[in-house]
Scaffold this active site. Structure first.
Site, short mmCIF file in Angstrom:
data_model
loop_
_atom_site.label_atom_id
_atom_site.label_comp_id
_atom_site.label_asym_id
_atom_site.label_seq_id
_atom_site.Cartn_x
_atom_site.Cartn_y
_atom_site.Cartn_z
CG HIS A 1 -1.81 -1.19 1.31
ND1 HIS A 1 -1.38 -2.44 1.68
CD2 HIS A 1 -3.14 -1.33 1.05
CE1 HIS A 1 -2.39 -3.30 1.66
NE2 HIS A 1 -3.47 -2.66 1.28
CG HIS B 1 -28.17 -12.36 27.04
ND1 HIS B 1 -28.88 -11.80 26.01
CD2 HIS B 1 -27.79 -11.31 27.84
CE1 HIS B 1 -28.94 -10.48 26.18
NE2 HIS B 1 -28.29 -10.16 27.27
CD GLU C 1 -19.97 -5.29 24.89
OE1 GLU C 1 -19.89 -4.62 23.84
OE2 GLU C 1 -20.98 -5.26 25.62
CG HIS D 1 -5.87 1.85 -0.55
ND1 HIS D 1 -5.81 2.41 0.70
CD2 HIS D 1 -6.16 0.54 -0.36
CE1 HIS D 1 -6.05 1.48 1.61
NE2 HIS D 1 -6.27 0.33 0.99
#
Lengths: 660, 660
Positions: A26, A474, A412, A261
């Site tokens: 890149h 859950h 999280e 890129h």
């Protein structure tokens, strides 16, 4: 004296040439951010190339890790142990210069980046670690912890959700020594970002409580210098410098376009770029005056030496703190830790409590925290459910970071990647918790800890259908398989408070391996063991109840299902062996003899019992055994009803064993 | 005539009583958001309780799904087929009222929520589907697609990273019919959020291009009515209504505190709450006048009937479009789709191309898109790498949503959860792509598709070390195990262009199962097959090359390793069978006879070959076979070097087979 442009062009040339030689990579980002990097590294970055481990160095992170040649160029030019030959072997096997910056490969790479957004998250973690360590150790006029964390990031990082989580928290915690540079080039892989990314990023970051310096010309050294000074002057807020840049700057036909890129520019375009940049030198050739101007060894040695003097004074004034600082900064455990840990485990065994393993975990945290001032806990807004708080836990805040706990909020993924940054910084041993299910939100950060060999301790409670009424969203089923399949990750599912304490000890002592500690919501029976059995827990799997003579059948179980195995063995008779297998990864690493002693190859009648996805257990049962576990998602109901509904019962185990 | 407060208190009473009866659940959010819900449902929500499937209904999503009793109360009170007895069995096995709202359990539940942030993402997906379907089907004065999507969300959703991804995109796409209500109660599980969440949410959402209505008193009906009208009047931007509320409103001792978030209030507190709210009625008793005032059946029937008249006119004016609309809205495939798909597969076979399977996938997309106007593609900023664009692909934008493709930006999790919302809305068949590794960023949304039985098609390219130089952060190892362990998910790893086409057919036709289609970066050899073999691909595993007589050894492989198995068989002799196993989930569902015919139980000498985590394959090799695969993370190097480095070669397979 080379101009700043010349210095920046050295990065551009090395980057485009190395990508071309590797035939992949890149070039766009390195060429676009070269001027920013040049100003930062040559004027502000406080580091010592001859000692990449200097504890008070500024941290530099390339969150847009695909631009790795930018970082490799900087390391080479400034005098790290990274040669031109290393750059020539960019992206080749066994080189120091892999496609993305990998921690542990080249000196000066502070973290592995590539998975977008996690670099800035690691940077937030390092800035937290700096702030906490500073608050714990610094004394007036003896500020031994005092460094900046600089992060480069691109549009991809900005779009990723994790950037929201960690930048929001960075604002709340007032991380004044975090400075991020946004490569605002308007281009992502699909083209001009305006079709899918129209945020007012200045406004967004102001909403997080950051100082934002907008519209900086990323190719104007004076503007950049001014911006960095403004950033460093603000000590109460992190700073975002929004740099307008041109991707692939210098490439006449490809700059400003997606084309540059992620692919080599091509020989012809490279030739034209050399002309445009007025860089007549051959590939991988850096003129001596340019290399000299870049070399940071002298300045770096002076900086480190000044810090060493400061630390010497600190040592005189605060000898015990200084020793602790040195110990913690080198990831050494306290003296006699092993002995103390074994005492903790023996005490737990003596108490013989029948409690939820999440509660057992909390008891372990309480006990180990007393021995381990570097313990740094947290939870993603589930402290009361994960049971991660202990009597001496103290949350950190913008105004007081001397604590040992972070209230991460409902973040999280951010928490987990921040923990990795904290571990990489050194000085703290991070643990962080959520429900096992929501490990999935953070999954790639767990993998990154394993890949980087960092001691992040992931605490996961509410481990199965045993959590009951919250239902299938859950209730973990396949999550534990995902963890166990991850190389270099220890996944523990303890069956009682003794195994829970051993799991914690293991997580703390195995420094090059992250651990996932999986605990139950519901109470688990205490198991009676001999001292030898307690010692064997650390082997990951062991005989909890042996048969009289060669076993006719072996029952293998983990966590909440171990008691079920014991009850089944009781019914089946005395020719049944019960193996508790809290950590398969560690069991697999044991000697062939030990493994054979626990699971003899000749005994093929085996029943594995675990309230999780069944298929994992074929590894230990083969074709001739049976597996009692889950094949579907869970349901919402009281736990006892669910075990019956899904056929995970003593009756089922006994029937399966008899059928063999 | 009951007051609005009385109506809202009915929600509060049902919620606190049902949680108390279940001895678990979350009363805080339902009691805090009761007034908002009352105003929205009784004055604005356009729905018909007697026909929850009415195609032009407004969608309502509770993104803070733990507050499920709010939604169940609303469904019961407004007249859906959800009885008081259903509410009494809240959180019990086989009830319609599980702990979190589960799609397919109670009528009127539009999506499963609980994993925070994904509800708002599903809502963005539904609003995109509405906008696209409207652009594709509406005619002047015949706007048959014209509904709002309303989302409730809390602090948890706001903190989650996915909220950034999807709300940013919602702003870019100008989703004027999306209205979100933020339950700004200042409380999350760890307590008062100011310690970990200090965003200026108004400013943040304005930065995304939303209309924000700040500081609305969430307990003042007049303010709420005004806000909803302002929201609906803005057709170019999504709207966020920031409602200041008191969690657990009405509970004298627990309101405004974390205590009422996730646990029953307790009998005594419930008694006090009844007094405070002036709600003298017994648990689960709703006075007739209040029930009558809530009942939405009459209004709903009138609304649907008016729409039916509109659609009748549309049908006269545009009979073909109307038929297509009906077909697509009911998830029916076009007539003769199976036949057409088989023709596509036959053509692919005839072309016998040796190409990367990602390229084969693109060819399949091109072919299937011609038969399937409901195809709706996308990629998380990797269109050119995932190869998800086809000749007729057309991106949607704020001003023109008549296209069939979304440039999702670098937002893997957001994309995946948005796809689930699109699938749930019906009318479009969404597929979306990223690199297999970054499935991990989106992992829980993939699981949610499987749990909800939605036909989301996840396209994952760059499937192994075969991607080469990008290195270990990009090279999947254990990811495929995680996918294969997920219940109700078809995971395909095709070995050539024919298997790729079959995988696409399967993904499109299996309506109640999401699929993960895994493709290579590198070219894969075309395999020669009989028509019967081509038909057997749909069985997930089949004999690609059979042995002469009973096989002495069976080689099992997937994807890029199938050719390696074929080459190995060539060397090993004619008593070797090669089984290609592109989709183990479907293979496992075949008859015992078929499975025995492919993998005879008596033939235990088996070698599994896959450049991914090895342990998965014990399920098919048992203890007496061998597995050639990965046990560590990858490295950065050209692909061929990596296969050699990791010992995944024909030589290794041959040696392993001979050793058996």
């Amino acid at each position: 004296m080379p101009s700043r442009s010349d210095l920046a062009n050295a990065i551009r040339a090395l980057s485009m040439d190395a990508v071309q030689k590797a035939k992949s990579g890149h070039p766009g980002a390195p060429m676009g951010m070269a001027d920013i990097a040049e100003v930062l590294w040559n004027t502000h970055l406080n580091h010592n190339p001859s000692n990449p481990d200097w504890v008070n160095r500024d941290r530099f992170i390339l969150s847009n890790g695909h631009g790795s040649m930018l970082h490799y160029s900087l390391l080479h030019l400034s005098g790290y142990d990274l040669s031109i030959d290393d750059l020539k072997s960019f992206r080749q096997l066994h080189s120091k210069t892999p496609g993305h910056p990998e921690y542990g490969y080249a000196p000066g790479i502070e973290t592995t980046t590539g998975p977008l957004g996690q670099g800035i998250a690691n940077g937030v973690g390092m800035a937290i670690a700096e702030k906490v360590m500073g608050a714990q150790f610094n004394k007036p006029n003896l500020e031994i912890v005092d460094h900046f964390t600089y992060v480069f990031l691109g549009d991809g990082c900005m779009m990723e959700g994790i950037s929201h989580e960690v930048c929001s928290l960075a604002g709340t915690l007032g991380l004044g020594k975090l400075v991020a540079f946004y490569d605002d080039n308007g281009i992502s892989i699909d083209g001009e970002v305006e079709g899918w990314f129209t945020d007012d990023t200045q406004k967004r970051f102001e909403a997080y409580g950051w100082q934002v310096i907008p519209r900086v010309n990323g190719h104007d050294s004076e503007e950049l210098l001014q911006a960095i000074e403004t950033a460093k002057a603000e000590s109460d807020k992190p700073t975002l410098v929004i740099c307008k840049t041109i991707i692939g700057f210098g490439s006449p036909n490809k700059e400003g376009k997606e084309d540059c890129h992620g692919a080599p520019l091509g020989d012809e375009e490279i030739k034209l770029t050399r002309e445009r940049l007025n860089w007549p030198h051959a590939p991988f050739e850096i003129p001596a005056d340019i290399k000299d101007a870049w070399d940071a060894n002298e300045k770096g040695a002076a900086s480190e030496s000044a810090w060493n003097e400061l630390f010497a004074k600190y040592k005189v004034a605060h000898p015990e703190l200084a020793a602790e600082f040195e110990r913690r900064s080198s990831n050494e455990l306290p003296a006699n830790f092993d002995e103390k840990a074994n005492k903790i485990i023996a005490d737990v065994n003596e108490q013989a409590q029948t409690i939820a393993s999440r509660k057992a975990s909390q008891n372990s945290i309480e006990a180990f925290a007393a021995e381990l001032p570097e313990f740094f806990g947290g939870s993603a807004d589930l402290a009361g459910s994960n049971l991660t708080l202990w009597s001496k836990a103290q949350g950190i805040s913008a105004n007081d970071a001397s604590g040992n706990y972070c209230f991460y909020g409902v973040r999280e993924f951010g928490m987990s990647a921040i923990m990795n940054g904290i571990a990489l910084h050194k000085g703290l041993v991070p643990f962080g918790a959520t429900f096992l299910m929501f490990m999935e939100y953070a999954r790639n950060a767990v993998r990154m800890a394993a890949l980087m060999k960092q001691r992040s301790i992931f605490v996961y409670t509410h481990d199965s259908i045993g959590l009951g009424e919250d239902g299938p969203t859950h209730q973990p089923v396949e999550q534990i398989v995902s963890l166990r399949s991850t190389p270099n990750l220890d996944t523990w599912r303890p069956c009682d408070s003794v195994e829970s304490a051993v799991a914690w000890k293991s997580a703390i002592t195995r420094k090059a391996t992250p651990s996932a500690l999986i605990f139950s919501r519901q109470a688990l029976d205490h198991q009676v063991r001999t001292a030898a059995q307690i010692a064997d827990i650390e082997r990951g799997g062991y005989i909890l109840k042996d048969s009289v003579g060669t076993p006719a059948i072996i029952l293998i179980a983990t966590g909440s299902e171990v008691q079920m195995a014991m009850d089944s063995a009781e019914q089946l008779g005395d020719n049944v062996r019960v193996v508790s297998m809290p950590c398969t990864a560690i069991f697999d690493q044991q000697s062939a003899e030990y493994k054979e002693s626990v699971l003899p190859n000749a005994v093929r009648k085996r029943v594995a019992i675990e309230a999780c996805a069944k298929d994992f257990w074929f590894k230990y049962t083969g074709f001739d055994g049976a597996i009692i576990g889950m094949e579907t998602f869970g349901e919402s109901a009281p736990a006892a009803d669910l075990y019956k509904h899904f056929g995970i019962t003593v009756d089922a185990v006994v029937a399966a064993a008899k059928a063999l």
